[in-house]
Scaffold this motif. Structure first.
Motif, short mmCIF file in Angstrom:
data_model
loop_
_atom_site.label_atom_id
_atom_site.label_comp_id
_atom_site.label_asym_id
_atom_site.label_seq_id
_atom_site.Cartn_x
_atom_site.Cartn_y
_atom_site.Cartn_z
N CYS A 44 0.85 -1.18 0.00
CA CYS A 44 0.00 0.00 0.00
C CYS A 44 0.90 1.24 0.00
O CYS A 44 1.79 1.36 0.84
N VAL B 1 0.18 4.14 0.92
CA VAL B 1 -0.14 5.00 2.06
C VAL B 1 0.49 4.49 3.35
O VAL B 1 1.24 5.19 4.02
N CYS B 2 0.21 3.21 3.70
CA CYS B 2 0.69 2.71 4.99
C CYS B 2 1.81 1.68 4.87
O CYS B 2 2.42 1.31 5.85
N CYS C 129 -5.55 -3.27 4.07
CA CYS C 129 -5.23 -2.34 5.16
C CYS C 129 -6.34 -1.30 5.33
O CYS C 129 -6.40 -0.60 6.33
N CYS D 177 -6.82 1.38 3.51
CA CYS D 177 -6.46 2.71 3.00
C CYS D 177 -7.21 3.05 1.72
O CYS D 177 -7.59 4.19 1.50
ZN LIG Z 1 -2.64 1.03 3.57
#
Ligand SMILES: [Zn+2]
Ligand SMILES: [Zn+2]
Length: 178
Positions: free
Chosen positions: A137, A139-140, A149, A151
């Protein structure tokens, strides 16, 4: 390994099958691409045939490998393989640099460097731990193969930044007018 092809050159046999392994490490052999490790010797199997007019060699080579997945970074394992077909000639009969030939020297044929080189060129351009690897991911950083996750959902709910700017403008205008 050096193949002894004297029986073939002398016309005593018409076909010479062979099967052997090229051990990795320490040799002057071509190396796999950066980040890739061979986890087995190179397995070589083939034969040289006397067609009556020339000696013709056909072989298949393969080795196991491990490398980080291009998308998620987890260990990816696979088998790389290649196929080679070439005529065989004795040194002096053809130009040493002639790529159509494997050149035998005093009845011995050393294929290792050519086999390893061909094999190293046979790796896929993208190495993946599995077909359709979901990657990480952005983002995370979670490995998406191990679960969602969440996101992606949050991302969709968030208002497009261009609309946010417009919203702010409208709000400011309302404040001035009000
Ligand atoms: Zn994520
Ligand atoms: Zn992956």
């Amino acid at each position: 390994m050096k193949l002894d092809i004297t029986a073939l050159l002398a016309g005593k046999v018409r076909v010479l099958p062979f099967r052997y392994e090229i051990a990795g490490g320490g040799d002057d052999l071509p190396m796999p691409p950066a980040g890739v490790t061979l986890t087995s010797p190179i397995r070589v199997e083939g034969k040289i045939s006397d067609s009556g007019t020339c000696l013709y060699l056909v072989l298949d080579a393969a080795a196991d490998y491990e490398a980080p997945c291009d998308r998620c970074g987890e260990a990816a394992r696979g088998v790389v393989s290649c196929h080679l077909e070439r005529m065989v000639a004795e040194a002096g009969a053809v130009d040493d640099e002639d790529e159509d030939y494997f050149v035998a020297c005093e009845g011995e044929l050393d294929l290792d460097a050519d086999v390893a080189e061909e094999l190293m060129l046979s790796f896929p351009s993208q190495i993946l731990c599995r077909e359709g690897c979901l990657g990480v991911c952005p983002v995370c950083g979670q490995n998406r193969n191990k679960g969602d996750c969440g996101c992606a959902g949050k991302e969709a709910e968030r208002v497009d930044p261009r609309w946010q700017a417009l919203e702010r403008l409208l709000r400011e205008q309302n404040d001035e007018n009000g």
